[in-house]
Design a protein around this motif. Structure first.
Motif, PDB file in Angstrom:
ATOM      1  N   UNK A 178       0.854  -1.182   0.000  1.00 27.97           N
ATOM      2  CA  UNK A 178       0.000   0.000   0.000  1.00 27.97           C
ATOM      3  C   UNK A 178       0.895   1.237   0.000  1.00 27.97           C
ATOM      4  N   UNK A 179       0.634   2.151  -0.913  1.00 30.39           N
ATOM      5  CA  UNK A 179       1.286   3.461  -0.919  1.00 30.39           C
ATOM      6  C   UNK A 179       0.216   4.484  -0.559  1.00 30.39           C
ATOM      7  N   UNK A 180       0.487   5.280   0.445  1.00 29.15           N
ATOM      8  CA  UNK A 180      -0.512   6.237   0.915  1.00 29.15           C
ATOM      9  C   UNK A 180       0.141   7.553   1.286  1.00 29.15           C
ATOM     10  N   UNK A 181      -0.620   8.630   1.084  1.00 34.23           N
ATOM     11  CA  UNK A 181      -0.083   9.909   1.497  1.00 34.23           C
ATOM     12  C   UNK A 181      -0.596  11.083   0.693  1.00 34.23           C
ATOM     13  N   UNK A 182       0.114  12.186   0.861  1.00 32.54           N
ATOM     14  CA  UNK A 182      -0.171  13.459   0.201  1.00 32.54           C
ATOM     15  C   UNK A 182       0.699  13.519  -1.053  1.00 32.54           C
ATOM     16  N   UNK A 183       0.044  13.453  -2.214  1.00 26.84           N
ATOM     17  CA  UNK A 183       0.790  13.417  -3.479  1.00 26.84           C
ATOM     18  C   UNK A 183       1.112  14.801  -4.016  1.00 26.84           C
ATOM     19  N   UNK A 184       0.441  15.815  -3.500  1.00 27.74           N
ATOM     20  CA  UNK A 184       0.644  17.191  -3.973  1.00 27.74           C
ATOM     21  C   UNK A 184       0.492  17.311  -5.487  1.00 27.74           C
ATOM     22  N   UNK A 185      -0.460  16.560  -6.014  1.00 29.47           N
ATOM     23  CA  UNK A 185      -0.732  16.607  -7.458  1.00 29.47           C
ATOM     24  C   UNK A 185      -2.156  16.118  -7.700  1.00 29.47           C
ATOM     25  N   UNK A 186      -2.805  16.673  -8.714  1.00 30.14           N
ATOM     26  CA  UNK A 186      -4.164  16.277  -9.053  1.00 30.14           C
ATOM     27  C   UNK A 186      -4.175  14.995  -9.882  1.00 30.14           C
ATOM     28  N   UNK A 187      -5.238  14.200  -9.786  1.00 26.66           N
ATOM     29  CA  UNK A 187      -5.351  13.006 -10.637  1.00 26.66           C
ATOM     30  C   UNK A 187      -5.200  13.369 -12.111  1.00 26.66           C
ATOM     31  N   UNK A 188      -4.527  12.481 -12.839  1.00 24.66           N
ATOM     32  CA  UNK A 188      -4.249  12.728 -14.241  1.00 24.66           C
ATOM     33  C   UNK A 188      -2.864  13.246 -14.493  1.00 24.66           C
ATOM     34  N   UNK A 189      -2.194  13.707 -13.439  1.00 21.54           N
ATOM     35  CA  UNK A 189      -0.823  14.179 -13.575  1.00 21.54           C
ATOM     36  C   UNK A 189       0.166  13.035 -13.660  1.00 21.54           C
ATOM     37  N   UNK A 190       1.435  13.344 -13.930  1.00 24.85           N
ATOM     38  CA  UNK A 190       2.437  12.283 -14.104  1.00 24.85           C
ATOM     39  C   UNK A 190       2.664  11.436 -12.860  1.00 24.85           C
ATOM     40  N   UNK A 191       2.520  12.020 -11.671  1.00 24.60           N
ATOM     41  CA  UNK A 191       2.679  11.229 -10.438  1.00 24.60           C
ATOM     42  C   UNK A 191       1.609  10.154 -10.355  1.00 24.60           C
TER      43      UNK A 191
END
Length: 256
Positions: A178-191
């Motif tokens: 499981x990877x969880x957290x604050x991605x600081x990016x909106x869905x659809x971005x490269x992250x």
């Protein structure tokens, strides 16, 4: 062992529990402490929460987590500084959890786990500072046979991409993760694209998580490997959530 010595150990343990310094739920129950526990032994409740250093309202943050009763809590922006680790330890105690990764190399992350859950290979990972801004880290541990990787990715796109590449390559195995957290990016971005190339978004239709008062952006996430089954994903709301932090937490149940 002499009976007197055994008795002394028992008394000492109960005193520690009375003051919140014993994590064994059986001992804490004996001294009348309320310990939130999962009602289903085959389920792991997972929560990710950016607590903004507990700077807004610690009592409300405590209330939010206690009400959710997670088995695993991935924290972003834990308290830092000279007393940061102690403040995080006290927060964990207040919500009925224990810190398994806290401070040092974890930096902008921490990992808290419910008593009675089996924890192995807990470690903090320092991420190299590439932007000259916030020094970041990752908190990792295996809980009941599932690997958890807590992230708080950079606001800077290139640094975010470089850190994520290293994390996925070296610290995210292909199963029971499981990877969880604050991605600081909106869905659809490269992250998100990099993550969802390996993992499943547990709440693809979920609501926004930031800012807490009037949420507009879904930047907090829980992603799992395809071999894990999830249920009941939801973004937490309510008056306590509005006061506790500038993020809303996300919860999902893993069904073993």
């Amino acid at each position: 062992m002499p009976p007197a010595l055994v008795g002394g150990i028992v008394v000492h343990t109960l005193v520690l529990a009375r003051h919140g310094r014993c994590e064994d739920p059986r001992v804490r129950w004996l001294v009348g402490q309320d310990v939130p526990v999962s009602s289903d032994a085959g389920r792991l409740r997972v929560m990710t929460y950016n607590v903004k250093g507990l700077q807004l309202s610690r009592p409300d943050a405590v209330a939010v987590v206690r009400a959710a009763a997670p088995d695993v809590l991935g924290v972003q922006e834990p308290p830092r500084g000279l007393l940061g680790r102690l403040r995080m330890w006290r927060f964990a105690r207040a919500v009925g959890l224990r810190t398994v990764v806290n401070g040092r190399g974890a930096r902008t992350t921490a990992l808290l786990v419910a008593p009675g859950r089996v924890v192995a290979a807990a470690r903090a990972l320092r991420l190299p500072p590439l932007s000259g801004r916030t020094r970041r880290g990752v908190a990792m541990a295996t809980v009941d046979g599932i690997r958890f990787v807590v992230v708080h990715l950079s606001l800077v796109r290139d640094e975010r991409a470089a850190h994520l590449s290293d994390i996925l390559r070296d610290h995210v195995p292909g199963a029971r993760t499981v990877v969880l957290g604050d991605l600081n990016e909106l869905p659809g971005g490269p992250t998100w694209s990099s993550l969802t190339g390996l993992l499943l978004d547990s709440d693809p239709d979920g609501g926004p998580t930031f800012p807490a008062l009037e949420p507009l952006h879904r930047i907090d996430a829980i992603l799992v490997t395809p071999d894990l089954r999830v249920s009941a994903p939801h973004v937490v709301s309510g008056p306590d959530v509005l006061r506790a932090s500038d993020h809303r937490p996300l919860i999902v149940d893993l069904n073993a």
